[in-house]
Design a protein around this motif. Structure first.
Motif: not given
Length: 204
Positions: A103-106, A148-153, A194-204
């Motif tokens: 979990n965390g924010t990316a 598709r894949a969205l890569y989390l940094f 729908r999702a843009d590069v740079g979008a905030k992702v919160i995993v909890k």
């Protein structure tokens, strides 16, 4: 005239039932058919075998996060794309099995269509048969990353985690992955748009 009015009311009621209204909006159960995508023929998903709560749908969702934010609820196996006005698009997901949770924010650093999958060295250690893909498995219908894949940094760089499609539609709603967030291919294609590069992702 009264009969005509009653007919219109009945027709509207039937249309609403077909649309599948849920808590706050529409359920997209009809969106899981076969489709062509970038030269690949995605198979139809037997969506009737997937619990209804995991079908893509617009729901009421109160959050202080701005539209475009992605919130992943690993306990309930939902991914929310915040739309604003107290609503979100909700998708069913598969999550990491015991020992592989995170979990965390990316942020989304990259997006890829039909991405190459390269198994980490630790995974190859656990599953030696994957060594043949050490240099990367090309995108395709059997690729674990799906359509598709969205890569989390995060601040430390690549987290190694992805939001991605999967050919294993029956893993949705379960904890089976090595930590990444799995989605039905038809759903990850929708999220990708729908999702843009740079979008905030919160995993909890």
């Amino acid at each position: 005239m009264r009969l005509k009015t009653l007919f219109i009311v009945a027709a509207l009621g039937a249309a609403t039932a077909l649309a599948g209204c849920s808590t706050g909006g529409t359920i997209f159960t009809s969106e899981y058919g076969a489709k062509k995508d970038s030269g690949y023929q995605l198979p139809q998903i037997p969506i009737n075998k997937v619990p209804r709560q995991y079908h893509r749908q617009i729901v009421k969702y109160d959050t202080s996060e701005k539209p475009g934010t992605i919130i992943v609820d690993t306990s309930d196996k939902f991914l929310y794309f915040v739309m604003g006005d107290g609503k979100a698009m909700r998708y069913g997901i598969g999550v990491g099995r015991e020992g592989f949770e995170w979990n965390g924010t990316a942020r989304i650093a990259m997006k890829r269509e039909w991405p190459t999958w390269t198994p980490p060295a630790a995974m190859i250690g656990r599953q030696p048969e994957l060594a043949k893909w050490r240099g990367g498995q090309p995108g395709g219908l059997s690729n674990p990353l799906g359509a598709r894949a969205l890569y989390l940094f995060n601040k430390g760089g690549d987290t190694g985690y992805r939001l991605h499609g999967t050919p294993e539609w029956n893993s949705i709603g379960k904890a089976m992955s090595s930590g990444c967030i799995r989605m039905i291919n038809q759903d990850v294609i929708d999220l990708y748009e729908r999702a843009d590069v740079g979008a905030k992702v919160i995993v909890k």
